[in-house]
Enzyme design. Structure first.
Site, PDB file in Angstrom:
ATOM      1  CB  THR A  22      -0.815   0.110   1.290  1.00 23.06           C
ATOM      2  OG1 THR A  22      -0.118  -0.187   2.325  1.00 23.06           O
ATOM      3  CG2 THR A  22      -1.967  -1.235   1.198  1.00 23.06           C
TER       4      THR A  22
ATOM      5  CB  CYS B 221      -0.114   2.037  10.308  1.00 16.52           C
ATOM      6  SG  CYS B 221      -0.963   1.747   8.700  1.00 16.52           S
TER       7      CYS B 221
ATOM      8  CB  CYS C  71      -3.137   0.888  12.388  1.00 21.30           C
ATOM      9  SG  CYS C  71      -4.261   1.675  11.069  1.00 21.30           S
TER      10      CYS C  71
ATOM     11  NE  ARG D 256      -0.676   7.485   0.404  1.00 17.40           N
ATOM     12  CZ  ARG D 256      -0.664   6.298  -0.416  1.00 17.40           C
ATOM     13  NH1 ARG D 256       0.651   5.834  -0.858  1.00 17.40           N
ATOM     14  NH2 ARG D 256      -1.699   5.727  -0.752  1.00 17.40           N
TER      15      ARG D 256
ATOM     16  CB  CYS E 248      -2.208   5.217   7.918  1.00 17.10           C
ATOM     17  SG  CYS E 248      -3.898   4.601   8.405  1.00 17.10           S
TER      18      CYS E 248
ATOM     19  CB  CYS F  64      -3.774   4.722  12.759  1.00 18.15           C
ATOM     20  SG  CYS F  64      -2.179   4.570  11.759  1.00 18.15           S
TER      21      CYS F  64
ATOM     22  CG  ASP G   6      11.236  14.800  50.821  1.00 20.89           C
ATOM     23  OD1 ASP G   6      11.575  15.971  50.397  1.00 20.89           O
ATOM     24  OD2 ASP G   6      10.191  14.315  51.335  1.00 20.89           O
TER      25      ASP G   6
END
Length: 472
Positions: free
Chosen positions: A30, A34, A38, A63, A65, A68, A431
């Site tokens: 694709t 992601c 996702c 590139r 998604c 998501c 402390d």
């Protein structure tokens, strides 16, 4: 950074959101990358590639998604807590140093050559400082396109791009379309300079513990907590800003902090977001932290009762250091009162910078003369660079430089290292409240014995410290 294929694939196959931000999943069929959780991907093994950063996935030609939003995932806990050069570089890049000072400025702050820094980052993250900064610019631009009415040319330069063409090319490459497609169906801010967004985190998040801690110590005129929302002023690189942060309970990807940012200059969006995330410790891995702490039988019940307790950090290291000095041997309410007077002394919004504090008159610093001298000494040291309180400061060097100043001891330096520098493994056995909390839990309250026992909580002793304070 080595990514084990089988472990990563199992996380993706189960859509385990705990791994969001640890790595990114790219699918060759694709061309999209992601976050592991996702819901849109069930990739075949042969089509999967794993990358340690969004920048590395982008560099490989994938590139983001659009479903998501991998760029909106929580940051990697590793870069958030690591004290080495790569961790420090990632914090500085997140704060926008590359956009403001370039790679030479980043390398100079870290004490390395540009070439060596590029090599270290590429080995760990699969991308150099320019590519990492470019990925952040793309995310900043997306937020501005979707949430404001600014013109696209204004957004290009506000996000740190050198030209509109560079902006257009990057958005098209990262998000698969021109900037206008991101704006098409989104709601814009109705007020100029206002940005509304969701800050993701890994559940669980004990929001009550965070807000109570911040509310108890809120400086009048600078910060406040009302109706489940934390508000404060911020001094950012290009001007003043205000933020309102509201933790929204939820599970999985629905868990987030609703943030409203009012910025004098929208170029400050990336550093403002980075500082808000650090303030609320949103990039932590609470399951890993809690697993270490609840292994101690003395802490098991309180961890089970209050999972996801974070370490409240800081948006201003100098403010935090002054807070620690003022709070020496006095109550929290008294500390707030004095800090409020210091903040109001200049007549300007927010907490004054080091140069202003160094020049304040005695009446603006109502405390013993020795403590007044310590604060002025700190202010001068920060102003001239002797003490580095920036997000990328070396933690060991910070502690060393602090204790070298008259009036600053191990407790103060440790507190600053925990909150300002984000050290996850600070412990303050002397402390009083820590010792009281330890006693209430059946732990030794003698400082030496308590410190020895606390070795079991490494490397998360800062988180144990917060829990002891809560049980004091």
């Amino acid at each position: 950074m080595e990514l084990e294929f089988e472990r990563c694939y199992r996380a993706v196959d189960s859509r385990d959101q705990r791994f969001d931000g640890w790595f990114y999943t790219a699918v060759t069929s694709t061309g999209i990358y992601c976050k592991p959780s996702c819901p849109a991907i069930t990739p075949k093994r042969a089509n999967v590639r794993f990358y340690p950063s969004a920048a590395a996935a982008q560099r490989a030609g994938f590139r983001a998604c659009r479903r998501c939003r991998p760029d909106a995932a929580p940051g990697s806990p590793e870069w958030d807590v690591r004290a080495d050069t790569v961790g420090r570089a990632m914090r500085l890049i997140g704060d926008g140093v590359v956009d403001r000072e370039g790679v030479p400025g980043l390398a100079g702050r870290l004490g390395y050559t540009e070439r060596h820094l590029h090599r270290m980052l590429t080995e760990e993250l699969g991308a150099g400082p320019l590519a990492l900064a470019r990925a952040q610019r793309a995310q900043t631009a997306r937020i501005l396109v979707e949430t404001t009415d600014l013109g696209l040319a204004e957004i290009a330069f506000a996000a740190g791009f050198g030209s509109v063409r560079q902006f257009n090319d990057t958005i098209k490459e990262v998000y698969g379309g021109p900037p206008s497609t991101l704006r098409a169906t989104k709601t814009k801010a109705k007020e100029a300079g206002v940005v509304n967004l969701r800050l993701a985190y890994r559940p669980p998040l004990h929001a009550t513990a965070l807000l109570e801690f911040l509310a108890d110590r809120a400086i009048p005129g600078v910060e406040e907590v009302t109706d489940g929302t934390y508000r404060r002023t911020m001094t950012l690189p290009h001007g003043a800003g205000e933020v309102a942060l509201t933790p929204i309970p939820g599970h999985g990807t629905g868990a987030h902090v609703a943030a409203t940012l009012r910025l004098k200059d929208v170029r400050d969006l990336a550093p403002a977001v980075a500082r808000c995330r650090r303030l609320l410790d949103l990039d932590a891995d609470p399951e890993a932290i809690d697993a270490t702490l609840e292994a101690d039988p003395k802490l098991t019940k309180i961890v089970e009762k209050e999972p996801g307790v974070r370490v409240p950090r800081a948006v201003d290291g100098f403010e935090t250091a002054v807070r620690a000095i003022v709070g020496q041997q006095i109550s929290v309410p008294a500390t707030r009162t004095i800090l409020g007077r210091i903040a109001a002394a200049t007549g300007q919004p927010g907490f004054p910078d080091p140069a202003m504090v160094a020049d304040l008159p005695d009446e603006a610093l109502p405390m013993p003369a020795a403590r007044r001298a310590t604060i002025r000494g700190l202010a001068r040291a920060v102003a001239d660079g002797t003490v580095d309180l920036d997000l990328g400061a070396d933690r060991e060097e910070l502690v060393t430089s602090l204790v070298a100043l008259p009036g600053i001891g191990a407790w103060t330096a440790g507190y600053v290292a925990m909150r300002a520098a984000g050290d996850p493994d600070v412990f303050l056995p002397t402390d009083l409240a820590v010792r009281r909390g330890a006693k209430n839990l059946g732990l030794p309250d003698d400082p030496k014995a308590l410190e020895a026992h606390a070795a079991n909580w490494r490397p998360w002793r800062s988180y144990a410290l917060i829990r002891l304070w809560r049980n004091a």
